[in-house]
Scaffold this motif. Structure first.
Motif, PDB file in Angstrom:
ATOM      1  N   LYS A  63       0.822  -1.209   0.000  1.00 27.58           N
ATOM      2  CA  LYS A  63       0.000   0.000   0.000  1.00 27.58           C
ATOM      3  C   LYS A  63       0.859   1.262   0.000  1.00 27.58           C
ATOM      4  O   LYS A  63       0.502   2.270  -0.604  1.00 27.58           O
ATOM      5  CB  LYS A  63      -0.918   0.013   1.240  1.00 27.58           C
ATOM      6  CG  LYS A  63      -1.945  -1.112   1.233  1.00 27.58           C
ATOM      7  CD  LYS A  63      -2.861  -1.044   2.448  1.00 27.58           C
ATOM      8  CE  LYS A  63      -2.186  -1.352   3.765  1.00 27.58           C
ATOM      9  NZ  LYS A  63      -1.741  -2.742   3.906  1.00 27.58           N
ATOM     10  N   THR A  64       2.014   1.164   0.686  1.00 25.22           N
ATOM     11  CA  THR A  64       2.820   2.373   0.859  1.00 25.22           C
ATOM     12  C   THR A  64       3.169   3.017  -0.478  1.00 25.22           C
ATOM     13  O   THR A  64       2.999   4.218  -0.656  1.00 25.22           O
ATOM     14  CB  THR A  64       4.121   2.038   1.620  1.00 25.22           C
ATOM     15  OG1 THR A  64       3.800   1.177   2.696  1.00 25.22           O
ATOM     16  CG2 THR A  64       4.793   3.284   2.131  1.00 25.22           C
ATOM     17  N   VAL A  65       3.621   2.209  -1.399  1.00 23.93           N
ATOM     18  CA  VAL A  65       4.085   2.775  -2.667  1.00 23.93           C
ATOM     19  C   VAL A  65       2.925   3.441  -3.418  1.00 23.93           C
ATOM     20  O   VAL A  65       3.108   4.461  -4.093  1.00 23.93           O
ATOM     21  CB  VAL A  65       4.805   1.693  -3.519  1.00 23.93           C
ATOM     22  CG1 VAL A  65       3.857   0.614  -3.979  1.00 23.93           C
ATOM     23  CG2 VAL A  65       5.505   2.333  -4.705  1.00 23.93           C
TER      24      VAL A  65
ATOM     25  N   GLN B 216      10.498   3.870   9.758  1.00 20.32           N
ATOM     26  CA  GLN B 216      10.625   2.948   8.640  1.00 20.32           C
ATOM     27  C   GLN B 216      10.056   3.568   7.362  1.00 20.32           C
ATOM     28  O   GLN B 216      10.656   3.504   6.297  1.00 20.32           O
ATOM     29  CB  GLN B 216       9.903   1.659   8.958  1.00 20.32           C
ATOM     30  CG  GLN B 216      10.023   0.682   7.821  1.00 20.32           C
ATOM     31  CD  GLN B 216       9.128  -0.503   8.051  1.00 20.32           C
ATOM     32  OE1 GLN B 216       9.387  -1.299   8.937  1.00 20.32           O
ATOM     33  NE2 GLN B 216       8.066  -0.587   7.291  1.00 20.32           N
ATOM     34  N   HIS B 217       8.898   4.183   7.487  1.00 22.50           N
ATOM     35  CA  HIS B 217       8.284   4.833   6.332  1.00 22.50           C
ATOM     36  C   HIS B 217       9.165   5.956   5.808  1.00 22.50           C
ATOM     37  O   HIS B 217       9.304   6.145   4.613  1.00 22.50           O
ATOM     38  CB  HIS B 217       6.927   5.427   6.716  1.00 22.50           C
ATOM     39  CG  HIS B 217       5.783   4.500   6.458  1.00 22.50           C
ATOM     40  ND1 HIS B 217       5.932   3.162   6.293  1.00 22.50           N
ATOM     41  CD2 HIS B 217       4.457   4.739   6.322  1.00 22.50           C
ATOM     42  CE1 HIS B 217       4.764   2.604   6.079  1.00 22.50           C
ATOM     43  NE2 HIS B 217       3.842   3.537   6.090  1.00 22.50           N
ATOM     44  N   PHE B 218       9.738   6.695   6.734  1.00 23.23           N
ATOM     45  CA  PHE B 218      10.616   7.801   6.361  1.00 23.23           C
ATOM     46  C   PHE B 218      11.762   7.268   5.505  1.00 23.23           C
ATOM     47  O   PHE B 218      12.073   7.791   4.432  1.00 23.23           O
ATOM     48  CB  PHE B 218      11.139   8.465   7.637  1.00 23.23           C
ATOM     49  CG  PHE B 218      12.116   9.575   7.391  1.00 23.23           C
ATOM     50  CD1 PHE B 218      11.719  10.731   6.728  1.00 23.23           C
ATOM     51  CD2 PHE B 218      13.436   9.463   7.822  1.00 23.23           C
ATOM     52  CE1 PHE B 218      12.619  11.762   6.501  1.00 23.23           C
ATOM     53  CE2 PHE B 218      14.341  10.486   7.592  1.00 23.23           C
ATOM     54  CZ  PHE B 218      13.936  11.632   6.928  1.00 23.23           C
TER      55      PHE B 218
ATOM     56  N   ILE C 164      -3.477   8.406   6.002  1.00 28.48           N
ATOM     57  CA  ILE C 164      -3.440   7.772   7.324  1.00 28.48           C
ATOM     58  C   ILE C 164      -3.121   6.306   7.131  1.00 28.48           C
ATOM     59  O   ILE C 164      -3.855   5.590   6.464  1.00 28.48           O
ATOM     60  CB  ILE C 164      -4.788   7.899   8.059  1.00 28.48           C
ATOM     61  CG1 ILE C 164      -5.235   9.350   8.107  1.00 28.48           C
ATOM     62  CG2 ILE C 164      -4.676   7.340   9.463  1.00 28.48           C
ATOM     63  CD1 ILE C 164      -6.493   9.576   8.907  1.00 28.48           C
ATOM     64  N   ASP C 165      -1.994   5.893   7.709  1.00 31.61           N
ATOM     65  CA  ASP C 165      -1.619   4.487   7.565  1.00 31.61           C
ATOM     66  C   ASP C 165      -2.116   3.722   8.784  1.00 31.61           C
ATOM     67  O   ASP C 165      -2.149   4.252   9.883  1.00 31.61           O
ATOM     68  CB  ASP C 165      -0.101   4.369   7.451  1.00 31.61           C
ATOM     69  CG  ASP C 165       0.312   3.009   6.904  1.00 31.61           C
ATOM     70  OD1 ASP C 165      -0.563   2.282   6.389  1.00 31.61           O
ATOM     71  OD2 ASP C 165       1.507   2.672   7.003  1.00 31.61           O
ATOM     72  N   GLU C 166      -2.479   2.473   8.591  1.00 32.00           N
ATOM     73  CA  GLU C 166      -3.002   1.641   9.664  1.00 32.00           C
ATOM     74  C   GLU C 166      -4.111   2.401  10.384  1.00 32.00           C
ATOM     75  O   GLU C 166      -4.110   2.571  11.593  1.00 32.00           O
ATOM     76  CB  GLU C 166      -1.892   1.254  10.651  1.00 32.00           C
ATOM     77  CG  GLU C 166      -0.675   0.647  10.005  1.00 32.00           C
ATOM     78  CD  GLU C 166      -0.936  -0.686   9.317  1.00 32.00           C
ATOM     79  OE1 GLU C 166      -2.016  -1.267   9.534  1.00 32.00           O
ATOM     80  OE2 GLU C 166      -0.066  -1.117   8.551  1.00 32.00           O
ATOM     81  N   GLN C 167      -5.040   2.804   9.591  1.00 28.78           N
ATOM     82  CA  GLN C 167      -6.105   3.682  10.028  1.00 28.78           C
ATOM     83  C   GLN C 167      -6.846   3.195  11.268  1.00 28.78           C
ATOM     84  O   GLN C 167      -7.207   3.955  12.148  1.00 28.78           O
ATOM     85  CB  GLN C 167      -7.068   3.832   8.865  1.00 28.78           C
ATOM     86  CG  GLN C 167      -8.290   4.557   9.216  1.00 28.78           C
ATOM     87  CD  GLN C 167      -9.539   3.870   8.772  1.00 28.78           C
ATOM     88  OE1 GLN C 167     -10.479   4.553   8.544  1.00 28.78           O
ATOM     89  NE2 GLN C 167      -9.573   2.553   8.653  1.00 28.78           N
TER      90      GLN C 167
ATOM     91  N   VAL D 288       2.441  -3.646  13.587  1.00 28.35           N
ATOM     92  CA  VAL D 288       2.028  -2.973  12.371  1.00 28.35           C
ATOM     93  C   VAL D 288       3.185  -2.578  11.484  1.00 28.35           C
ATOM     94  O   VAL D 288       4.163  -1.994  11.928  1.00 28.35           O
ATOM     95  CB  VAL D 288       1.188  -1.708  12.660  1.00 28.35           C
ATOM     96  CG1 VAL D 288      -0.189  -2.101  13.118  1.00 28.35           C
ATOM     97  CG2 VAL D 288       1.866  -0.826  13.671  1.00 28.35           C
ATOM     98  N   GLY D 289       3.028  -2.944  10.235  1.00 23.89           N
ATOM     99  CA  GLY D 289       3.849  -2.330   9.198  1.00 23.89           C
ATOM    100  C   GLY D 289       5.330  -2.618   9.101  1.00 23.89           C
ATOM    101  O   GLY D 289       5.910  -2.360   8.072  1.00 23.89           O
ATOM    102  N   VAL D 290       5.977  -3.137  10.153  1.00 20.41           N
ATOM    103  CA  VAL D 290       7.428  -3.268  10.092  1.00 20.41           C
ATOM    104  C   VAL D 290       7.846  -4.216   8.963  1.00 20.41           C
ATOM    105  O   VAL D 290       7.279  -5.275   8.791  1.00 20.41           O
ATOM    106  CB  VAL D 290       7.996  -3.765  11.437  1.00 20.41           C
ATOM    107  CG1 VAL D 290       9.485  -3.996  11.334  1.00 20.41           C
ATOM    108  CG2 VAL D 290       7.681  -2.772  12.525  1.00 20.41           C
TER     109      VAL D 290
HETATM  110 MG    MG Z   1       1.947  -0.666   5.679  1.00 21.14          MG
END
Ligand code: MG
Ligand code: ADP
Length: 717
Positions: free
Chosen positions: A305-307, A335-337, A404-407, A580-582
């Motif tokens: 989703k990030t991309v 991590q997102h940064f 908003i990630d992981e809403q 989440v997300g890692v």
């Molecule tokens: Mg994610």
């Protein structure tokens, strides 16, 4: 003689009912029962079946029956060793007689004195003296009714409503209040007859009467369907109205520059999946419009989703506007940064990181003040942050898009605050993209989001293999450790998640602000330390075992994560921080201790930390054997699609529990109907029709009132 009771309107406060005293008023209020409406909408959770009224000579052991008769004798007896009073009555009808026995209700000897006509309901039992009714529910019958069916009985005949248990309010008391009201209350149906007819629904009048005192269980189903339809319809109307309001707001239209986007996509180190491309296209189309996008994007863990969000941010930046990425944890923000910086390196865009303990701009650590200054000047294109970015003192010069990630991890208020974020001095609101890996089942999506378009990423990137998930029994623990060691020797890495130690409901959708107490947090830290000691000291002394928990300083956490990412540790023991997300592609083993303590959505999230590369990945579930969790763990082992798991989860827990009813305040009937796709679709069609004919609901004042009622419980999307 016919006595005409005065009619009662729904808005009458319950305190004004003659039968409600001060003590009970407070209890009713605590239940949220303030008016006659609330009282009548307090629906039975089940029914006691006393439809059989039988002659006393025909009693059979173990049957649940209703009998009508006259008390012939009644007497109390004390049983001393047990300090009990037993009341025994002989009851007679034209066919014969039988005993009724009660415990510790000595007053019955007076209130059901010989000669009283009674209706009794209960179970028939057998002892050495013969058949008897054991602690039957009783009520007196007016003298004229002896021997005839007694339609006015409240507690002992027919299907008798049992209301949800609550302290201090018995079903008997609620029946005592509700039954007489059913004959007196004025119920105006807010649904037009045409709607009822089209949807094969019964009138409100019939529904309320039948749901409390049905003649059959079929009637209950019809009544509940009607009442659920009311709420579903209102939810849909509300969604449509909100959508209309959104479309009246202004946002910054961001032109879609196909060449730019194509160029960027072809520069990526992988090929986008079709779902990713479609989602990106949908978003780019939305943000071109002069009113705000409000689009949820749902995609399983690891679906990329990030991309997709980065593509939208790139487009906004290109047009000169700023984007905020809001993420729930610091670990994830960093991590997102890192990821976003890498993805956008060739574009020369400026990316900032703002968390409580670390602030960066591009590849430098800077002060929070400096970054705020840059944000206010509009020179930073993209800001990634935890809720620190939504503090009042952070003002964006040209904010046009909020991601908003992981809403699901954000509280309702935090999301509302974000939606209010505007570019300083601007009248426009930002476009909103909310991403979640916890897909809500389709039925819920339709009700909750109503008419909202949702982007779905179902497909996983090509290089992924299905994760093998196993439930490990305590006796297989050593074998599992051997397996882990073997994999690590082959160069893979492993996460070990420690059990949650909190008195929290097992629910994946808990906002972070409510996650447990300080005591719970410390207990988790202790658990991580102990697990780390055990694994590092005894089980894997030859491997590099690191740990991560919530009480570490942010820099410390970052260092540990970075070492793990760089392959400088083999095993990472952690709390749910990694939930989440890692993203650590080389990690191919996920071990979850105390798996039974986590909800299905959360387990799936954990598992999503592995299987992010071409390596075969494994998820090992250690369970302390809570049997109720078995179905959940099996579901996880059998299924690797988050979408399917969400449906299963809803079935296992029921929509109410699944969604956390307490937070949403949705009534039970509506909750149950959230699994009824057909009814939801019909409600949707009706909502469209009604609003098209009468956009302000001018002709339906009753419906407008009702709408206000649902506004209060439907703030949960
Ligand atoms: Mg994610
Ligand atoms: P999530 O949807 O869970 O947020 P991410 O956006 O973190 O997933 O992506 C997971 C991983 O997959 C990242 O390492 C990302 O670079 C990678 N990725 C994303 N899209 C693709 C793709 N189309 N092909 C291969 N890898 C991809």
């Amino acid at each position: 003689m016919v006595v005409r009771n005065p009619t009662v309107s729904l808005d009458v406060p319950v305190g004004q009912l003659r039968s409600v005293g001060q003590r009970y008023l407070a209890r009713l209020h605590r239940l949220g029962i303030t008016t006659v409406r609330r009282l009548l909408w307090h629906l039975p959770s089940r029914y006691e079946d006393f439809t059989q009224t039988v002659p006393l000579s025909l009693l059979k052991p173990r049957e649940r029956v209703n009998v009508h008769g006259q008390v012939v004798t009644i007497a109390n007896r004390r049983i001393f060793p047990r300090r009990m009073t037993v009341t025994t009555a002989m009851v007679q009808d034209s066919s014969g007689s039988a005993r009724a026995v009660w415990f510790n209700q000595p007053y019955l000897a007076e209130s059901l004195a010989p000669g009283t006509m009674v209706s009794l309901a209960g179970v028939v039992k057998l002892d050495k003296r013969g058949l008897y009714l054991s602690s039957p529910t009783y009520e007196k019958i007016g003298s004229g009714m002896f021997g005839r069916p007694a339609p006015s009985l409240t507690h002992t005949s027919g299907l008798v409503p049992i209301y949800p248990e609550t302290e201090g309010i018995s079903s008997k008391y609620l029946r005592f209040l509700i039954k007489p009201l059913l004959d007196r209350v004025m119920l105006h149906d807010h649904l037009p007859v045409a709607v009822l007819r089209r949807n094969n629904l019964i009138s409100l009048n019939a529904a309320i009467r039948r749901v409390h005192y049905p003649a059959s269980l079929d009637q209950v189903a019809d009544a509940r369907e009607r009442l659920a339809f009311d709420d579903l319809l209102l939810l849909q109307i509300r969604a449509l109205i909100q959508r209309r309001r959104m479309n009246q707001l202004r946002s910054i239209p961001i032109p879609f520059d196909q060449k730019l986007i194509k160029g960027f996509i072809s520069s990526l180190p992988f090929e986008l999946t079709k779902d990713q491309k479609v989602a990106a296209w949908e978003i780019l189309k939305d943000i071109q419009k002069p009113y705000p996008m409000n689009r949820p994007m749902q995609g399983d863990v690891g679906s990329g989703k990030t991309v997709v969000a980065v593509i939208a941010a790139l487009q906004a930046a290109q047009a000169g506007w700023q984007t905020v990425f809001l993420v729930p944890t610091e670990v994830l923000a960093r991590q997102h940064f890192h990821t976003i910086n890498t993805l956008l390196r060739s574009t020369g865009l400026s990316v900032g990181l703002m968390t409580r303990s670390m602030v960066c701009l591009d590849d430098r650590v800077i002060s929070k003040r400096t970054l705020k200054g840059q944000i206010a000047k509009g020179t930073v294109n993209i800001v990634i942050g935890t809720h620190a970015v939504i503090q009042k003192d952070v003002a964006f010069m040209r904010l046009a898009l909020v991601v908003i990630d992981e809403q699901h991890r954000f509280g309702v208020q935090q999301r509302a605050a974000l939606a209010r974020q505007k570019a300083s001095g601007s009248v426009s609101v930002p476009h909103l993209l909310s991403m979640t890996a916890t897909p809500i089942p389709r039925t819920l999506a339709l009700t909750v989001f109503g008419d909202l378009d949702i982007s779905l990423i179902r497909e996983k990137p090509k290089n992924r293999q299905a994760i093998i998930t196993k439930i490990v029994s305590p006796s297989a623990r050593q074998a599992a450790y051997r397996f882990v060691r073997e994999r690590v020797r082959q160069g893979r890495q492993a996460f070990v998640i420690c059990p949650r130690i909190q008195s929290q409901p097992v629910n994946g959708a808990m906002p972070p602000g409510r996650r447990g107490t300080m005591a719970g947090l410390w207990a988790e830290v202790k658990a991580v330390k102990e697990e780390h000691e055990k694994l590092a000291g005894q089980i894997f002394p030859d491997l590099r075992v690191a740990m991560l928990h919530g009480q570490m300083k942010a820099r410390e956490k970052e260092r540990i994560m970075q070492e793990f990412r760089d392959g400088r540790s083999d095993i990472l023991v952690a709390t749910s921080v990694v939930e989440v997300g890692v993203d650590v592609p080389n990690a191919a083993l996920m071990i979850i201790e105390g798996a039974d303590r986590f909800g299905l959505a959360q387990l799936h999230q954990f598992r999503g930390r592995v299987g992010r590369d071409a390596h075969q990945s494994y998820c090992l579930l250690f369970s302390s054997g809570d049997r109720s969790a078995n179905a959940r763990l099996r579901a996880l082992a059998e299924c690797d699609s988050g979408f399917e798991l969400a449906e299963k989860d809803m079935k296992l827990r029921g929509p109410g529990e699944f969604f956390g009813v307490k937070q949403s305040g949705i009534p039970d009937v509506t909750m149950a109907a959230l699994a009824n796709l057909d009814l939801i679709k019909r409600a949707r069609a009706e909502a469209r029709l009604l609003l098209r004919e009468d956009p302000g609901l001018e002709r339906y004042p009753l419906m407008r009132d009702e709408l206000e009622r649902v506004q209060r419980f439907s703030h949960f999307e």
